[in-house]
Design a protein around this motif. Sequence first.
Motif: not given
Lengths: 285, 277
Positions: B247-248, B250-251, B254
């Motif tokens: 998730l890190n 992916l952030s 983004f």
Amino acid sequence: MKLRKFVNWIIGAPSFVWLVVFYAIPMLLVFLIAFKPVDPFGGIGKGFTMKTWFDLGNPSYPSIIWRTLWQGVVSTAVCVALSVPISYQLSRMNSKLKNVFLLLIIVPFWTNFLIRIYAWKMFLHPDGAFKHLLVFIGLAQESTTLLYNQWAVLVVMIYTYLPFAVLPIYTAAEKFDFSLLDAAKDLGASSFYAFRRVFLPSISKGIGTAIMVVLIPALGAYLIPDLVGGPTSELIGDKIAQRVFVDRNLPHASALSALLMFVVFLPLVLTSWIKKIQQKKQKSE
Amino acid sequence: MKVIRHSRIPFIVTLLTLVFLYTPLVLVAIASFNASKYGGSWAGFSMKWYIKLFHEPDIWNALVKTLVIAVISTAISTVLGTLSALALHRSTSKLKAIYYALVHTPLVVPDILQGISLLLLFVTIFSVCSPLLAPLGIKMELGLTTIIIAHITFCMSYVTMVVLERLHEFDNSLIEAAQDLGASGLYTFFRVTLPLILPGIIAGALFAFMLSFDDFVITFFVKGAGDTTLPVYIQSAIRHGKNTAVLNALSVVFLILTFIIVFSGQKLLTMKTEEHK
């Protein structure tokens, strides 16, 4: 002229019908279904009942409504209070520097909402660097939890809504003629007095927009309390989602939504009413 | 002459706010290069979470679904939104105020209310229609169609507002001139009006795409059981605290994409205004 009117009807009709069917009617349904009973399969039963409205008397609700209101008002106030000096600063910068700063403020605004909440969840994490820092300087104990309380919800709300407040206030500030401030000071006004009596009134429209675009989503907030809040920091939005996804009681969710709609539209109606009075005053002057 | 001193307070507030805005994001970015799965300690620089991110089939599936929804809703809402802007701009009818309210109020209604109201509409329609359609073997349920309908509804108003602003900006005399010179209504529209409002339409479409791509709350209310869009995937990952290392990464992806889009958008806008001058 008749042809023009006819053409206009044809162009306007599709979106008009779409908005009536998928926006206006659903909003009315919220009020209607709040009077319906729930059926055992989680659907909507036949007939009408007032039972759902009496269920709203649930003793936990007044505190939730109160919390929703004060969190909305506080986060709006903080966002506006920060946005005014920021907009003042931005509009006084030279255009190169201004573009850089503006970009820096807009990027978080466009960054995915969930990613921003996630970043805060990591930031306030019990094993995160910030917590270690707080423990190191003695502001927190090992056992303090920064997450899952109403302060975490409030900080993340301010964080996510701040750019919404900066943009309208900045747009208003950019049109301001800054030589007026210098003139006021030449005439002997203190910096703060000039700021308060000359700058603030001329950006009041931007401030009004900022209040609306922060307060309304803040009152309807659901994701933020859901992800960084705990059972003691629930807002109306959480309750609506719980009634839909946890116990599948759509009439109850409708009644709560009707309540939220009332809370949201109250400030809207009030502001337009105040505006009308002000306009009348200006006209009579 | 008196030297006027400017207060330093606005500058300090601005700097502190930027620190407030970026500290959590920067920390996530740093954590995304941490070889350790847990954020607590630094185990050396590593790109492995990025590699893992690109080999996560769930994320790719979610991305494809999100893109399909965003592209379809952007296309339809851009057409509908532009048409309603044109109608609103030209209209002198009494209905105009109602029409304007219909377009304008969705912008200020909290997304949770739009989500639940659409869910109620779909549930009502299904309960009325499914007994009629069941003999034909047609089953109505929440799914991609309901998500797309919801997205079109909330994107449309943004497109209308952006295009309407553009229509108010330009000189109506250009259109009148074309018509005075004998151009037909359609000819004027395609050769004069459309090129003039095209930047507004493109901006509106971009806006719609971003809104649709990012939406979680409304989607969550009207989606079917298997409809995991990217925001839905991210929400469930955050909620259950699983896969945070990915998730890190992916952030950060983004953030970089957002930065590029906003930066080029700003460049495009400033170019346009300079041309005008």
